[in-house]
Structure formats: structure tokens, C-alpha cells
Enzyme design. Structure first.
Site, PDB file in Angstrom:
ATOM      1  N   SER A 152      -0.718 -18.586  18.819  1.00 24.99           N
ATOM      2  CA  SER A 152       0.089 -17.598  18.091  1.00 24.99           C
ATOM      3  C   SER A 152      -0.143 -17.814  16.602  1.00 24.99           C
ATOM      4  O   SER A 152      -0.517 -18.924  16.181  1.00 24.99           O
ATOM      5  CB  SER A 152       1.573 -17.828  18.395  1.00 24.99           C
ATOM      6  OG  SER A 152       2.395 -17.189  17.421  1.00 24.99           O
ATOM      7  N   TYR A 165       9.356 -22.710  19.710  1.00 28.40           N
ATOM      8  CA  TYR A 165       8.146 -21.910  19.929  1.00 28.40           C
ATOM      9  C   TYR A 165       7.048 -22.308  18.934  1.00 28.40           C
ATOM     10  O   TYR A 165       5.900 -22.554  19.310  1.00 28.40           O
ATOM     11  CB  TYR A 165       8.500 -20.433  19.780  1.00 28.40           C
ATOM     12  CG  TYR A 165       7.360 -19.483  20.078  1.00 28.40           C
ATOM     13  CD1 TYR A 165       7.075 -19.104  21.388  1.00 28.40           C
ATOM     14  CD2 TYR A 165       6.577 -18.952  19.058  1.00 28.40           C
ATOM     15  CE1 TYR A 165       6.025 -18.226  21.663  1.00 28.40           C
ATOM     16  CE2 TYR A 165       5.532 -18.078  19.320  1.00 28.40           C
ATOM     17  CZ  TYR A 165       5.263 -17.717  20.628  1.00 28.40           C
ATOM     18  OH  TYR A 165       4.227 -16.854  20.898  1.00 28.40           O
TER      19      TYR A 165
HETATM   20  C1  BGC Z   1       5.573 -13.998  19.159  1.00 26.29           C
HETATM   21  C2  BGC Z   1       6.101 -12.604  18.893  1.00 26.29           C
HETATM   22  C3  BGC Z   1       6.029 -12.299  17.418  1.00 26.29           C
HETATM   23  C4  BGC Z   1       4.664 -12.616  16.838  1.00 26.29           C
HETATM   24  C5  BGC Z   1       4.626 -12.467  15.323  1.00 26.29           C
HETATM   25  C6  BGC Z   1       4.192 -14.098  18.585  1.00 26.29           C
HETATM   26  O1  BGC Z   1       3.614 -15.337  18.886  1.00 26.29           O
HETATM   27  O2  BGC Z   1       5.575 -14.258  20.559  1.00 26.29           O
HETATM   28  O3  BGC Z   1       7.436 -12.502  19.349  1.00 26.29           O
HETATM   29  O4  BGC Z   1       6.305 -10.925  17.209  1.00 26.29           O
HETATM   30  O5  BGC Z   1       4.284 -13.925  17.181  1.00 26.29           O
HETATM   31  O6  BGC Z   1       5.704 -13.097  14.685  1.00 26.29           O
END
Ligand code: BGC
Length: 266
Positions: A152, A165
Site C-alpha cells: 500500500s 494497517y
Molecule cells: C487503503 C485504502 C486507502 C488507500 C489510500 C489503501 O492501502 O486500503 O483504504 O484509500 O490506501 O489511502
């Protein structure tokens, strides 16, 4: 450039919806036989397998919780039973359990780390063992196997209210690069994709109503991504077209990681 993944077998975790489903569909369109792993939603996973088979491709749906060692071992064994080999792992399963840190429960911390980070470790380990056991398959690929970790932008960008996360994705970054350093010599290619805001169920709330306008302020390219934006990169990274790409993270984020709030500021 023509990409074909014919005679290759791909396993995509967390493929009943979102980025995983889109990646599985695209890999099948490129000719790979695809295992669609799901955690609890069997129905959409089976429907996707049906769709792929109806279009002339090969697919099976297999349930497994990637955070559980015995589930992962069974998932890989069933993959071999179904298709006889494994060439591509897309370690995609991931979830969010958002809370301010002062309110974050240990359960929510553990669930996110277990699925997003430990799950990637367990699947990568099982894939590596299988690649090594089966050896080179020069008729299908220049590499002995390919692993694509779904990371991410938050492996880089801190994210208040989402520390579990962001920590899991920061972990994925060094997990991926350490594995890549370790197994490149065996001709196993390991890379990550770091998506920004892509139109999937995981960020529905961030796109609902007026929220999307605010979200767009973070994206210089001016649109929310579509799952296919990521799926196309998955196919490329899985193919010999990217044979010299190893230990890299491909950001697919419309420029979100460029810190756009610094434009005309700072
Ligand atoms: C998340 C999303 C988010 C995006 C940008 C992703 O890794 O799961 O929820 O919109 O990152 O912030």
C-alpha cells in the site's frame, strides 16, 4: 508487447472481491490457471471461477484463512492437486480495522498484523518451498517463480487512525525486500505493488458522498484508481516482460505518494 501466462499457475489470496478478484480475472485472461482464494465469501469466489471457466479459462476457488499456518499449507496442497504446479503467488489478502491508537484494541491490532503481514509470510514461505521443490520450468518462464506482495502507499505514508494497517504494510516492504535479497540467486522474483486509493470495498467510506472530493485532493492525477489499474501491473510483474524487476515496489497511486499537500506550500 504481448504478454502470455499460458501453462502457468497463479494463486491469488483474498480474491473474492476488490483487487484480488480483479487480479485473478486479469491473470486468467492472460492465460494462467488461477486459484481464487477466499476467506469467508465462497459465493463471489465461486462465481468468479465460473466466469473464468465460461470464458474458456481455468479456475478453482479455495477457502483458507491466510493467517493460519494449517490453512495455508492446505491451500497450497489443494492448488497442486488442482493444477499440478505453482508459478505465481499474488499475496493480496488484507484488511483494515481502523481506530485512534488510544482506542485500538489488541484484537484489532493482532487481526490486521496476522492477516496483512503474517499471512504474507506464510504464503510467501509456502510458495518458495513449492518453487524450489518443482525447480525451473523453462518452457513457461525465465524465473523459477514469482511472488507479488500487495502492499500500500501506507508502507511509506504514515496514516493516523490506521497505525495497525500502516505498520503491517511497512512490514510487508521489508519482508518483500529481505525475501528478494535471499532468493534472487535461485531465480525467484519477488516484488510489491503499492496501490493508493482504488475503487474497492475497503475504502467505500472514504469515497461516499462528499468524501470523494476530499480524497481527490490527495491524488495529483485527479481520479480514484480502478482495480484494473492494479491488475494490469500484476500481470506484467508476473510475466517475463518484467524479468529484470526484482525487489521493487511499484506505486500505483495517481501520485498520492508525492505528498501533493506540499504543492505551493512548505
Ligand atoms: C487503503 C485504502 C486507502 C488507500 C489510500 C489503501 O492501502 O486500503 O483504504 O484509500 O490506501 O489511502
Amino acid at each position: 508487447m504481448h504478454i502470455s501466462l499460458k501453462r502457468q499457475v497463479a494463486l491469488v489470496t483474498g480474491a473474492s472481491s476488490g483487487l484480488g478478484a480483479s487480479a485473478a480475472r486479469a491473470l486468467a485472461q492472460a492465460g494462467a490457471a488461477v486459484v481464487i482464494n477466499f476467506h469467508s465469501k465462497a459465493e463471489p469466489a465461486e462465481a468468479l471461477a465460473d466466469e473464468i471457466r465460461a470464458a474458456g479459462g481455468q479456475a478453482v476457488a479455495i477457502g483458507a484463512d491466510v493467517s493460519k499456518e494449517e490453512d495455508v499449507e492446505r491451500l497450497f496442497a489443494q492448488t497442486l492437486e488442482a493444477f499440478g504446479a505453482l508459478d505465481i503467488l499474488v499475496a493480496n489478502s488484507g484488511l483494515q480495522k481502523d481506530a485512534a491508537l488510544v482506542d485500538m484494541s489488541l484484537d484489532d491490532w493482532n487481526t490486521v498484523i496476522n492477516v496483512n503481514l503474517t499471512g504474507q509470510f506464510l504464503c510467501a514461505r509456502a510458495a518458495l518451498r513449492q518453487f524450489i521443490a518443482q525447480g525451473m520450468r523453462p518452457d513457461v518462464s525465465r524465473a523459477m517463480g514469482k511472488i507479488i506482495h500487495m502492499s500500500s502507499v501506507h508502507q511509506l505514508i504514515p496514516w493516523a487512525g490506521h497505525a495497525n494497517y500502516a505498520a503491517s504494510k511497512g512490514g510487508v516492504d521489508l519482508l518483500m525486500r529481505s525475501i528478494a535479497q535471499e532468493v534472487g540467486v535461485q531465480k525467484i522474483r519477488v516484488n510489491s505493488i503499492a496501490p493508493g486509493a482504488i475503487r474497492t470495498p475497503i475504502n467505500e467510506d472514504a469515497r461516499a458522498g462528499d468524501a470523494e472530493k476530499k480524497l481527490l485532493e490527495l491524488i495529483p492525477y485527479g481520479r480514484v484508481g480502478e482495480p484494473e489499474d492494479v491488475a494490469n501491473a500484476v500481470v506484467w510483474l508476473a510475466s517475463d516482460a518484467s524479468d529484470y524487476v526484482h525487489g521493487s515496489t511499484l506505486f500505483i497511486d495517481g501520485g498520492m505518494s508525492l505528498y501533493p499537500e506540499f504543492r505551493g506550500n512548505g
